[in-house]
Design an enzyme around this catalytic site. Structure first.
Site, short mmCIF file in Angstrom:
data_model
loop_
_atom_site.label_atom_id
_atom_site.label_comp_id
_atom_site.label_asym_id
_atom_site.label_seq_id
_atom_site.Cartn_x
_atom_site.Cartn_y
_atom_site.Cartn_z
N TYR A 50 7.08 4.23 10.68
CA TYR A 50 7.45 2.81 10.70
C TYR A 50 7.99 2.28 9.37
O TYR A 50 8.29 1.11 9.25
CB TYR A 50 6.29 1.95 11.20
CG TYR A 50 5.00 2.11 10.43
CD1 TYR A 50 4.77 1.41 9.26
CD2 TYR A 50 3.99 2.97 10.88
CE1 TYR A 50 3.59 1.55 8.55
CE2 TYR A 50 2.81 3.13 10.18
CZ TYR A 50 2.62 2.41 9.02
OH TYR A 50 1.45 2.56 8.32
N HIS B 50 -1.87 3.60 6.41
CA HIS B 50 -2.97 2.66 6.66
C HIS B 50 -4.34 3.31 6.40
O HIS B 50 -5.19 2.76 5.71
CB HIS B 50 -2.88 2.17 8.11
CG HIS B 50 -4.02 1.31 8.54
ND1 HIS B 50 -4.21 0.04 8.04
CD2 HIS B 50 -5.05 1.55 9.39
CE1 HIS B 50 -5.32 -0.47 8.58
NE2 HIS B 50 -5.84 0.43 9.39
N ARG C 48 0.86 -1.19 0.00
CA ARG C 48 0.00 0.00 0.00
C ARG C 48 0.90 1.23 0.00
O ARG C 48 1.77 1.37 0.85
CB ARG C 48 -1.02 -0.01 1.15
CG ARG C 48 -0.46 0.25 2.50
CD ARG C 48 -1.52 0.53 3.54
NE ARG C 48 -1.10 0.11 4.86
CZ ARG C 48 -0.21 0.73 5.60
NH1 ARG C 48 0.36 1.83 5.19
NH2 ARG C 48 0.11 0.26 6.79
C1 LIG Z 1 -10.46 -8.24 15.29
C2 LIG Z 1 -9.74 -6.95 15.04
N1 LIG Z 1 -8.59 -6.69 15.71
C3 LIG Z 1 -7.94 -5.53 15.49
C4 LIG Z 1 -8.43 -4.59 14.62
C5 LIG Z 1 -7.69 -3.26 14.41
N2 LIG Z 1 -7.13 -3.23 13.06
C6 LIG Z 1 -7.77 -2.57 12.06
S1 LIG Z 1 -6.96 -2.72 10.61
C7 LIG Z 1 -5.72 -3.62 11.31
C8 LIG Z 1 -4.57 -4.11 10.46
C9 LIG Z 1 -4.96 -5.16 9.47
O1 LIG Z 1 -3.92 -5.42 8.61
P1 LIG Z 1 -4.09 -6.34 7.34
O2 LIG Z 1 -4.94 -7.52 7.66
O3 LIG Z 1 -2.73 -6.62 6.83
O4 LIG Z 1 -4.92 -5.47 6.30
P2 LIG Z 1 -4.53 -4.06 5.63
O5 LIG Z 1 -5.07 -2.99 6.55
O6 LIG Z 1 -3.06 -4.01 5.49
O7 LIG Z 1 -5.23 -4.05 4.34
C10 LIG Z 1 -5.95 -3.81 12.67
C11 LIG Z 1 -5.05 -4.55 13.57
C12 LIG Z 1 -9.65 -4.90 13.97
N3 LIG Z 1 -10.20 -4.07 13.10
N4 LIG Z 1 -10.28 -6.08 14.18
#
Ligand SMILES: Cc1ncc(C[n+]2csc(CCOP(=O)(O)OP(=O)(O)O)c2C)c(N)n1
Ligand SMILES: [Mg+2]
Length: 393
Positions: free
Chosen positions: A300, A291, A287
């Site tokens: 980071y 975020h 990406r």
């Molecule tokens: C069950 C849960 N735990 C924590 C979060 C907080 N959270 C939101 S996005 C994220 C990161 C997710 O990363 P990834 O799966 O790699 O997807 P990306 O955002 O990179 O597309 C986190 C930890 C959440 N939304 N749901």
């Protein structure tokens, strides 16, 4: 008692096992082999857009489909830029950008039929617009107006999931139900690298494998889960190995190669539709933005890393390939760019309209029968709104 001295114990590796096996009778063929991904990412174009030798398992999709893929990727990128701009104008509460992930977002949609189901996360706004959903309806959730702006049943698209990996279980259930009723629907669940650490991912994949539910689990490994890098997410050599433990055939693909993404997903969807059960694909991508607009990625990751991915830009890569094949020229490129501008301008215009939202509808459709807690909360909100109105009047 002191801690045991683990340093003297050599790590067990497949090499050391192979050495031990030498004196034994020949081992039967490895039953895990059919489920394992290729050691290299599947790639059909090099980073500059030059075609690589044809792949025996993944033929390149028809050129007209690739021109349409290009068109939707350009529109998708423009939509994404517009949505990011809308956060700065206070028109959107939050926006998780997918810039850089266009090949995955649009390729996945083009691999599906309209009757198939999509299970998106918060990151998939671009994919939903590529599916033809009204962009204002796509952004309803991120504007904070309602849980979902489109009708999931009509669009065959679940609401965007914020709780990580819950969509993996929903997709398994829906796909199983469709197959049970004799329909050849496929469900495609998007997820990120971070979501593969969630229990729901494992439960969904296992259920789908055991009950042969026609689901494609599509992991966009964009290297980060917010600030957590992949190296802190898994010790596995590839996220695609997560399928083998459940008996799910898996593949890894260069997620910035639009031709390869579409080729691999087309095969994955065909596998599921033919009744062979789920398929898992890991796409290696990145990406380019933080975020969300609320994140500061400079804390980071360094600029050199971001710049190195700029050289693998999926839109430029596909454009170069199509131009070299004579399937795209300046006129078509300019026409697509103009379409993208019109699309963004119309979206901007419509997002300036003040939304008309009845806060009480937030409680509708959460459950078929509202729980006592929801009834109580709804009543509290209603009373507060009434008191506000009295105060204003
Ligand atoms: C069950 C849960 N735990 C924590 C979060 C907080 N959270 C939101 S996005 C994220 C990161 C997710 O990363 P990834 O799966 O790699 O997807 P990306 O955002 O990179 O597309 C986190 C930890 C959440 N939304 N749901
Ligand atoms: Mg990620």
């Amino acid at each position: 008692m002191g801690a045991p001295d683990v340093q003297e114990v050599p790590a067990v590796t497949t090499t050391s096992r192979a050495v031990r096996r030498k004196s034994r009778p020949a081992a039967p063929p490895d039953p895990a082999r059919p489920f394992l991904p290729t050691t290299e990412q599947i790639r059909l174009l090099d980073p500059a857009g030059t075609p690589l030798p044809a792949h025996p398992d993944y033929p390149a999709p028809p050129v007209e489909t690739l021109v349409e893929l290009y068109r939707r990727m350009v529109l998708g990128r423009r939509f994404d830029l517009q949505a990011t701009a809308l956060t700065k104008q206070g028109r959107l509460a939050v926006y998780p950008s997918a810039r850089g992930q266009e090949a995955c977002q649009v390729g996945a949609i083009l691999a599906l039929r309209d009757e198939d189901w999509v299970f998106p996360t918060y990151r998939e706004s671009m994919a939903l617009t590529a599916r033809g959903i009204d962009p204002v309806e796509v952004l309803t959730l991120l504007r904070g107006d309602w849980h979902c702006g489109y009708d999931p049943a009509v669009r065959r698209t679940a609401p965007q999931c914020t709780p990580l990996a819950t969509q993996c279980v929903h997709a398994a259930g829906l796909a199983y139900g469709e197959a049970y009723q004799g329909r050849d629907t496929v469900a495609l669940a998007f997820l990120g690298d971070g979501a593969t650490s969630e229990g729901d991912f494992h439960e969904g994949v296992n259920f789908a494998a055991v009950f042969k539910a026609p689901v494609v689990y599509f992991i966009q490994n964009n290297e980060y889960a917010i600030s957590v890098p992949l190296s802190r997410q898994t010790a596995a050599p590839s996220l695609a190995y997560k399928g083998v433990g459940y008996g799910v055939p898996s593949e890894r693909v260069d997620g910035n190669d639009p031709v390869a993404v579409l080729a691999v997903l087309t095969r994955a969807v065909a596998h599921a539709r033919a009744g062979h059960g789920p398929f898992l694909v890991e796409a290696h991508t990145y990406r380019m933005e933080p975020h969300t607009n609320a994140d500061d990625a400079a804390r980071y990751r360094d600029a050199d890393e971001v710049a190195s991915w700029q050289d693998r830009d999926p839109v430029v890569r596909l454009e170069t390939y199509l131009r070299d094949r004579g399937a795209l020229d300046d006129t078509t490129v300019a026409r697509v760019a103009a379409q993208a501008e019109e699309y963004a301008a119309a979206l901007r215009e419509r997002m300036h309209d003040k939304p008309t939202v009845d806060p009480l509808t937030l409680f509708d459709h959460v459950y078929a029968e509202p729980t006592p807690q929801l009834v109580e909360q709804r009543e509290q909100v209603r009373a507060e709104l009434a008191a506000d109105q009295e105060g204003a009047g």
